[in-house]
Design a protein around this motif. Structure first.
Motif, mmCIF file in Angstrom:
data_model
loop_
_atom_site.group_PDB
_atom_site.id
_atom_site.type_symbol
_atom_site.label_atom_id
_atom_site.label_comp_id
_atom_site.label_asym_id
_atom_site.label_seq_id
_atom_site.Cartn_x
_atom_site.Cartn_y
_atom_site.Cartn_z
ATOM 1 N N ARG A 1 -12.057 -22.426 -1.111
ATOM 2 C CA ARG A 1 -10.870 -22.218 -0.261
ATOM 3 C C ARG A 1 -9.714 -23.061 -0.784
ATOM 4 O O ARG A 1 -8.554 -22.667 -0.683
ATOM 5 C CB ARG A 1 -11.169 -22.557 1.204
ATOM 6 C CG ARG A 1 -12.095 -21.583 1.930
ATOM 7 C CD ARG A 1 -11.654 -20.122 1.861
ATOM 8 N NE ARG A 1 -10.431 -19.826 2.570
ATOM 9 C CZ ARG A 1 -10.345 -19.225 3.763
ATOM 10 N NH1 ARG A 1 -11.436 -18.826 4.373
ATOM 11 N NH2 ARG A 1 -9.187 -18.991 4.333
ATOM 12 N N VAL B 1 -5.752 -21.915 -2.771
ATOM 13 C CA VAL B 1 -4.397 -22.455 -2.634
ATOM 14 C C VAL B 1 -3.812 -22.715 -4.026
ATOM 15 O O VAL B 1 -2.633 -22.455 -4.285
ATOM 16 C CB VAL B 1 -4.395 -23.747 -1.783
ATOM 17 C CG1 VAL B 1 -2.993 -24.315 -1.676
ATOM 18 C CG2 VAL B 1 -4.953 -23.464 -0.403
ATOM 19 N N HIS C 1 -2.709 -19.523 -5.357
ATOM 20 C CA HIS C 1 -1.455 -19.119 -4.735
ATOM 21 C C HIS C 1 -0.291 -19.901 -5.344
ATOM 22 O O HIS C 1 0.794 -19.355 -5.577
ATOM 23 C CB HIS C 1 -1.506 -19.337 -3.234
ATOM 24 C CG HIS C 1 -0.220 -18.999 -2.560
ATOM 25 N ND1 HIS C 1 0.259 -17.711 -2.507
ATOM 26 C CD2 HIS C 1 0.704 -19.771 -1.960
ATOM 27 C CE1 HIS C 1 1.423 -17.714 -1.885
ATOM 28 N NE2 HIS C 1 1.718 -18.945 -1.547
ATOM 29 N N TRP D 1 -4.710 -28.411 -0.418
ATOM 30 C CA TRP D 1 -3.584 -27.851 0.341
ATOM 31 C C TRP D 1 -2.302 -28.616 -0.015
ATOM 32 O O TRP D 1 -1.207 -28.125 0.241
ATOM 33 C CB TRP D 1 -3.772 -28.045 1.849
ATOM 34 C CG TRP D 1 -4.774 -27.192 2.538
ATOM 35 C CD1 TRP D 1 -5.574 -26.208 2.011
ATOM 36 C CD2 TRP D 1 -5.094 -27.243 3.939
ATOM 37 N NE1 TRP D 1 -6.367 -25.668 2.986
ATOM 38 C CE2 TRP D 1 -6.096 -26.289 4.175
ATOM 39 C CE3 TRP D 1 -4.641 -28.026 5.001
ATOM 40 C CZ2 TRP D 1 -6.649 -26.073 5.440
ATOM 41 C CZ3 TRP D 1 -5.186 -27.814 6.258
ATOM 42 C CH2 TRP D 1 -6.182 -26.846 6.476
ATOM 43 N N PRO E 1 -4.097 -18.280 1.598
ATOM 44 C CA PRO E 1 -2.934 -19.124 1.259
ATOM 45 C C PRO E 1 -1.626 -18.395 0.993
ATOM 46 O O PRO E 1 -0.603 -19.047 0.857
ATOM 47 C CB PRO E 1 -3.378 -19.857 -0.004
ATOM 48 C CG PRO E 1 -4.789 -19.562 -0.193
ATOM 49 C CD PRO E 1 -5.165 -18.384 0.610
ATOM 50 N N SER F 1 0.264 -18.973 5.954
ATOM 51 C CA SER F 1 0.231 -20.424 6.138
ATOM 52 C C SER F 1 -0.781 -20.756 7.218
ATOM 53 O O SER F 1 -1.152 -19.899 8.020
ATOM 54 C CB SER F 1 1.613 -20.933 6.541
ATOM 55 O OG SER F 1 2.555 -20.640 5.542
ATOM 56 N N TYR G 1 0.769 -24.855 3.253
ATOM 57 C CA TYR G 1 0.624 -23.811 2.227
ATOM 58 C C TYR G 1 1.349 -22.505 2.542
ATOM 59 O O TYR G 1 2.007 -22.375 3.571
ATOM 60 C CB TYR G 1 -0.834 -23.631 1.776
ATOM 61 C CG TYR G 1 -1.890 -23.132 2.766
ATOM 62 C CD1 TYR G 1 -1.962 -21.782 3.116
ATOM 63 C CD2 TYR G 1 -2.857 -23.989 3.273
ATOM 64 C CE1 TYR G 1 -2.949 -21.313 3.961
ATOM 65 C CE2 TYR G 1 -3.862 -23.527 4.123
ATOM 66 C CZ TYR G 1 -3.896 -22.185 4.474
ATOM 67 O OH TYR G 1 -4.872 -21.717 5.299
ATOM 68 N N GLY G 2 1.273 -21.524 1.618
ATOM 69 C CA GLY G 2 2.050 -20.293 1.787
ATOM 70 C C GLY G 2 3.545 -20.590 1.669
ATOM 71 O O GLY G 2 3.950 -21.652 1.203
#
Ligand code: NAD
Length: 506
Positions: free
Chosen positions: A114, A118, A121, A168, A454, A457, A472-473
């Motif tokens: 996970r 991120v 991304h 993150w 990600p 958010s 994130y995002g």
């Protein structure tokens, strides 16, 4: 590049260069591209939660060491910010081993993956970093904006996701052009050290990431240091609210993801088999030490009759050291955490709830000293009870019952936390009504742990979050950048002003 997770319990696979050769390994600091031994006289023991053996020691960095780490970030910032975004995003970051944390190996792999999502991304940051342009806002004049890094940013992480949560933070901050000072949880520093080594191996310049260790002094240092522009925090409310206030007072941006009490609302029309399995997995996985654990069930109407089956499924989970084959849940992080969880279960009995499944006395063969608590289910819980009001952060599911969906929604909205929730139903209108009316940041429809991927958010709300831009995002990129707008006029020579322009430009 993905390395294999070690299955050995009694060794810690930090980067070899991050340790000294003493028999109890000491975690080094990462300052200016070097793994250095702290000169501190204050050290914290790291325990394997399955045995409580001391497996390492982490320093409380000295003021001089923390100053050196920030100075290194500050020195590295101008060149890093000027490095093309295309090359910043190519830094490879891979993963870790989490013997310090106690969760099962399969779960630890999820923690890493996970986090890596991120990182992936972050590799698309070029399109998200674009500014805006407006040509010809008046004659010969254009307006445009750049999204630029802030400078030195810092991260303070909790123990429960040793890889994912640091991931993150520093990859997002660094692709945006910031340099980063990381303070991992003092209980699980190893994963961050390994990530730092991988980052270094992938070519990140010295100083772009520095790591300090410690507890309150290190946190206060980060909140107060004038060269640190932003703080990302994930952890408990007690620490998060303090850090938000102290950091904000010193003029920093702060984003703080905090505690939770996540409700799973079970409607009688739900797919029973699926729902009970999802509920049990989300309540007890990682021994309940997830901020998105579904720690509270609300059984609506006829779904109340499913309670005995819920208990049967929870009973079948296997409790063992995290590296043992077949383990479903491992130990809690510390003996103090175990004691706290057991006290909260006790409070349920004292306040009139019923313990349908009791994990307090569990013994795990070969790990008699571990911090294990077995799956525990408390029913007949009312919203005024301590076991409902407190975040338990252990393998404990508290169960409430209502006759209607509206009553369930009221319970969820009256709870101060707004991290995550889920509804289990086969009725679209019910799902829509719940998603629409519930005041919680992350809602799952037949999804028990709705942690957004990600490109979105992580959007916990109310008491689960302080700040205004999430992790994130797109929101994460906004958090780690500031806008600069440029108004630019290029006149041809024959359009030169012939006298001062003294009126407000329009
Ligand atoms: P914690 O607050 O004890 O520790 C987090 C960090 O803060 C650590 O680095 C620690 O050194 C520091 N710290 C601890 N106490 C402090 C204090 N009094 N003052 C200043 N700094 C302090 O949290 P934890 O036990 O490591 O993690 C569990 C908590 O984190 C749970 O409440 C869980 O819900 C929350 N959490 C939230 C999210 C989320 O995204 N909302 C994710 C993971 C964990």
């Amino acid at each position: 590049r993905i390395l294999q997770v070690s299955s050995k319990v009694n060794s810690i696979w930090y980067p070899a260069s991050s340790f000294s050769s003493s028999s109890v390994p000491t975690v080094k600091l990462f300052i200016d591209g070097k793994f250095v031994e702290s000169k501190s006289d204050k050290w914290i023991d790291i325990h394997n939660p399955a045995t409580n053996e001391v497996i390492g020691r982490v320093p409380q960095a000295t003021k001089a060491e923390m100053d050196a780490a920030v100075a290194s970030c500050k020195r590295a910032f101008p060149a890093w910010a000027d490095t093309s975004v295309l090359s910043r995003q190519q830094k490879e970051i891979a993963r870790l081993i989490t013997l310090e944390q106690g969760k099962t190996l399969a779960d630890a792999e999820g923690d890493v993956f996970r986090g890596l999502q991120v990182v992936e991304h972050a590799c698309s940051v070029t399109s998200l970093m674009l500014g805006e342009t407006m040509p010809s806002i008046t004659k010969d004049m254009d307006l445009y904006s750049y999204r630029l890094p802030l400078g030195v940013c810092a991260g303070i992480a909790p123990f429960n996701f040793p890889a994912m949560i640091p991931l993150w933070m520093f990859p997002m901050a660094m692709v945006c052009g910031n340099t980063f000072l990381m303070k991992p949880s003092e209980r699980v520093p190893g994963a961050t050290m390994l990530l730092a080594k991988l980052l270094q191996d992938s070519g990140a310049p010295d100083g772009t990431l520095n790591i300090i260790h410690g507890q309150h002094e290190a946190v206060n240092f980060i909140c107060d240091h004038p060269d640190i522009r932003a703080i990302s925090f994930v952890g408990s409310n007690q620490a998060g609210e303090y850090i938000f206030e102290r950091g904000s007072r010193h003029g920093k941006r702060v984003q703080a993801n905090m505690g939770a009490k996540n409700h799973g609302v079970v409607m009688p029309d739900a797919n029973k088999e699926n729902t009970l399995n999802q509920l049990v997995g989300a309540a007890f996985g990682a021994a309940g030490q997830r901020c998105m654990a579904l720690s509270t069930a609300i059984l609506v109407g006829e779904a109340k009759k499913w309670l005995p089956e819920l208990v049967e499924r929870a009973k079948n989970l296997r409790v063992n050291a995290g590296d043992q084959p077949g383990a479903d849940l491992g130990p809690l992080i510390t003996p103090q955490a175990k004691e706290r969880v057991c006290n909260l279960i006790d409070s349920g009995t004292k306040e009139g709830a019923s313990i349908l499944l009791d994990g307090r006395k569990i013994k795990v063969k070969g790990y008699e000293n571990g911090n294990f608590v077995g799956p525990t289910i408390i029913s007949n819980v009312k919203p005024n009870m301590t076991c409902y009001k407190e975040e338990i952060f252990g393998p404990v599911l508290v169960v409430l019952e209502t006759d209607t969906l509206d009553e369930a929604i009221k319970i969820v909205n009256d709870n101060p936390y707004g991290n995550g929730t889920a509804i289990f139903t086969t009725n679209g209108a019910t799902a829509r009504k719940y998603s629409h009316l519930v005041d919680v940041g992350q809602v799952g429809v037949n999804v028990p742990i709705p942690v957004p991927l990600p490109m979105f958010s992580f959007t916990g709300s109310r008491s689960s979050f302080r700040g205004d831009t999430n992790f994130y995002g797109k929101q994460g990129i906004q958090f780690y950048t500031q806008l600069k707008t440029i108004t630019s006029q290029w006149k041809e020579e024959d359009a030169t002003l012939s006298s001062p322009a003294v009126v407000m430009p329009t």
